[in-house]
Design an enzyme around this catalytic site. Sequence first.
Site, PDB file in Angstrom:
ATOM      1  CG  HIS A  60      39.610 -51.897  17.450  1.00 59.93           C
ATOM      2  ND1 HIS A  60      40.140 -51.325  16.315  1.00 59.93           N
ATOM      3  CD2 HIS A  60      39.395 -53.190  17.128  1.00 59.93           C
ATOM      4  CE1 HIS A  60      40.232 -52.222  15.358  1.00 59.93           C
ATOM      5  NE2 HIS A  60      39.785 -53.368  15.830  1.00 59.93           N
ATOM      6  CG  ASP A 104      41.576 -48.234  15.814  1.00 60.76           C
ATOM      7  OD1 ASP A 104      41.717 -48.607  16.992  1.00 60.76           O
ATOM      8  OD2 ASP A 104      41.126 -48.977  14.916  1.00 60.76           O
ATOM      9  CB  SER A 150      41.583 -55.459  14.381  1.00 63.04           C
ATOM     10  OG  SER A 150      40.361 -55.135  13.798  1.00 63.04           O
TER      11      SER A 150
END
Length: 480
Positions: free
Chosen positions: A208, A241, A323
């Site tokens: 992402h 992911d 992230s």
Amino acid sequence: MSTENEGTAVPPAPSAPPPPADAPAASAPQGAHPGSAPAAADPYGPPAAQAHPDAGAGESSSAPDPSWPPPPPPSTPAYGGAGHGAAGHGGGGWGAGWGTTHQQPAPKNGRGRGGLVAAVLVAALVAGGLGGGLGYTLARENDSGGSTTVSSSTSGGNVKRDPGTVAAVAAAALPSTVTIEAASSSGEGGTGTGFVFDKQGHIVTNNHVVADAVDGGNLSATFPNGKKYEAEVVGNAQGYDVAVIKLKNAPSDLKPLTLGNSDDVAVGDSTIAIGAPFGLSNTVTTGIISAKNRPVASSDGTGSKASYMSALQTDASINPGNSGGPLLDAQGNVIGINSAIQSTSNGGFGTGQAGSIGLGFAIPINQAKYVAQELIRTGKPVYAKIGASVSLEDTTNGAKITEQGVGGTEPVDPGGPADKAGLKPGDVITRLDDRVIDSGPTLIGEIWTHKPGDEVTITYERGGKEHTTELTLGSRVGDS
């Protein structure tokens, strides 16, 4: 359990996770709307979603549809360095292959973060100016007579940071972490983190984080020393992911971070997270492993596709921008990739993104390493599957194989792994090896901790009686 990626809206917290098992599991979906039938899903499909720390806030996900990848549950957490929100899956189901579709995480607003950093710096400068001015004025007014100078002692001793201290681990790991800036061809994008995987210039991060730059966008990675390199996406796995990018004109002195063994991690172990929360690059936070094998499904909260993991839970502060960054143990080994956080609200620092409340989730490095190696080798992700559609209904009784498949397909693939193992529609899977399975999403997350070809023992109930069977996992290539 579902969470959100950094910066997205947080779905309601999920029910208590099932008893710990060897591998992580996915979160359970929310119940279907009144009057609707339970959703079916392929255990290979995605689990309930947690919020990614880098995702947009206040957005909700849509119910799964028959195409792959499966959509995240209604209340899906956002992506981001590590933000999550909890939520269950909504009605709908996974197909025998993958199941429903996931949507790409909404791009983060880089300008918002830039504004935040600028505002902080301006405030600091203004305060500093006032302090300096007042100090000079007072000194001048008080200097009417003679003045004395007082010398302070400089015997503070030598500062030595022994190996194993947070400072020593950070000093060794920071040079091998990068702040990633990704933007689509239209200029929309955001900031995340990554770390050096090998000396050839491959950087591992979250899908992402770089999703906006996959098709013709711009991608760059900046090291703590200020050196910035253009990069390109080598491969990305939306379901896991995980993504791998490669630096263009990579330097010859890259130092890959040492990868640990996430299976050996214990609750209570110290953790160190590195990332760029709210655009503040090279930030280090600490905590402990709060739980293992936490079923987590995460998405950006915009109705995008969900990702599933059997996560490491940590209370190290993780926020939008973390992230893709490394979660380290006390020796500096990478044990996970910071990916999602549980959050109680959307707001934060004027960016509309969720913030840390001490519930962060990381993809175990053992799983991420396998995925990264496959992406480097072929450019495409490979997923394990059992070849059966399971209900996404929120339950604690197990993962039920549906009576009908998604989109008119068979609930059990003829000749597939489940069929060969003797499983039938209506069977309720309660264990995979020694891991308790409490729902369809949990089964999906657990299956994804394995590789195609792995042999597993399935415990299931049929007609009120418990049975066991051996099953060899099949494979699915790609996210579509």
